[in-house]
Design a protein around this motif. Structure first.
Motif: not given
Length: 430
Positions: A103-113
């Motif tokens: 459903a989703a991917a979130f870039w944290t600035g260092d890694v991708l959730l």
């Protein structure tokens, strides 16, 4: 793109998705093949069979003029003649294993959730992709039951997941994942929640992080994780429509298009009840205002993204002439400008992302039927040059309903059907 469903009903693709998940989805085995560019280029001419001509007249929810959608008897659409699309190599993501309905991917600035809240009918789960080392590691097991279309947002330290639906209901309704601690915790229930049966499709996605709250426009709720408290927000004038584009700009939610179901039926498959209007939610004022009329044709399965100054919306499946169209909306001035037509065939369930200087649209399918072709081609738009460029990746990666996220150097694609394994690709520098 998430749906704003009307209570008590679900569009056909949601029902099919749930059926697929409950049946279980077997893993796909990726076969890496070395191919010449010429062998992997995607054809630029797509024939689209028309449906019986009909006139559908509807009135938008704000009482504006009726929108008349004419569906032609027969139509054939060709992509404008251009050079063959660029071929961009698809690189597999090591140890990436997500389900078809990621459903989703979130870039944290260092890694991708990368989050899979449905997980084939298992628990909510996710994995973490580190582009610096090109390694994937799983998140800790959540212990929370699967759900479709929850509201999700990255706060800078936690991933919030609230609501959704899985038929009998979800319990607990909300949860948070702490990246640093690799732990999950339960959130307090929203106001009025009295058990799993209260978690309806209306209590879910999409979700937007304001910097201090999780906004859930569909449910008319906002959650403050620091205070662990909920408050009601203005649900707006668009709550009865399905499949609108919804984009967060940093201080506003821009919602446009979609369709209104006739009775309890669907509207996205037959392309009826299509809408070409929208509204903007001002988070500070807690109020909605109608958008200026757009140059886009009414349509569903449109995709949109915030560039930092404009919301770019691409209608990939309009109802009147089966041609792809694009426009940019400035929420500060409430103005639109037309963009060149993307060099894409009509499709639904495409993915969209913003790279910092280009809008990228990729993938999709011709329609709801599982036997229809999926696409491995796309196009990217350069606002500075006001120009689209077509491209394609390895044809084996063709899919619909994928998520695509920019990681600072590459585009990460995961989930979707018929393939789900993650891969990355890189745009040309020029």
């Amino acid at each position: 793109m998430n749906d704003w469903p009307s209570p008590g009903s679900a569009p056909p693709f949601v029902a099919q998705t749930r059926a697929d998940l409950l049946a279980g989805v077997g893993p796909f085995r990726r076969r890496r093949r070395h191919r010449a560019v010429a062998a992997t280029a995607v054809a630029l001419v797509v024939a689209v069979a028309g449906i019986a001509g009909a006139l559908v007249s509807i009135r938008d929810e704000n009482g504006a003029r009726p929108i008349v959608v004419e569906q032609p008897d027969v139509s054939t659409t060709s992509i404008p003649a251009t050079a063959p699309p660029l071929f961009l190599a698809a690189e597999p993501v090591p140890d990436g294993h997500v389900g078809p309905q990621t459903a989703a991917a979130f870039w944290t600035g260092d890694v991708l959730l990368v989050v899979d809240p449905q997980d084939g009918g298992g628990d909510v789960r996710g994995e973490i992709w580190d582009p610096a080392t090109r390694t994937t590691r799983p998140m800790a097991p959540s212990g929370f039951v699967w759900r479709a279309f929850p509201a999700m947002a990255w706060t800078g330290s936690e991933l919030l997941i609230v609501g959704g639906s899985n038929g009998p209901g979800v319990e607990p309704i909300g949860m948070a994942y702490d990246l640093a601690a690799d732990t999950w915790r339960m959130l307090p229930d929203p106001p009025g929640a009295a058990g799993p049966a209260t978690s309806s499709p209306g209590l879910g996605g999409p979700g937007f992080w304001t910097g201090s709250e999780l906004l859930m426009p569909t449910a008319g709720l906002a959650y403050d994780p620091a205070a662990r408290s909920w408050r009601s927000i203005d649900p707006g004038p668009l709550t009865t429509r399905s499949l609108p584009v919804q984009v967060w700009t940093g201080d506003r939610v821009v919602a446009w298009g979609g369709c209104i179901r006739p009775g309890d039926g669907g509207c996205d498959d037959p392309n009826i009840g299509l809408l070409g209007d929208g509204a903007v939610y001002d988070a500070a004022a807690d109020s909605w205002t109608p958008m200026a009329p757009s140059p886009l044709p009414p349509g569903v399965h449109a995709v949109g993204v915030w560039t930092g100054t404009e919301v770019v919306i691409v209608v990939t499946e309009p109802g009147d002439d089966a041609a792809v169209a694009a426009a940019a909306y400035d929420p500060a001035r409430d103005t639109w400008r037309s963009l060149p037509a993307p060099p894409l065939s009509p499709r639904r369930y495409a993915a969209i992302a913003w790279t910092g200087d280009r809008v990228v649209v990729w993938g999709g399918t011709e329609g709801l039927t599982l036997s229809l072709p999926r696409y491995a081609d796309g196009a990217f738009y350069d606002p500075a040059a006001d120009r689209w460029t077509s491209f394609a990746v390895d044809a084996e990666e063709a899919r619909e309903m994928a998520v695509m996220e920019w990681t600072g150097a590459d585009l990460y694609v995961a989930g979707g059907r018929p393939r789900a394994e993650p891969f990355t690709f890189r745009l040309p520098e020029d």
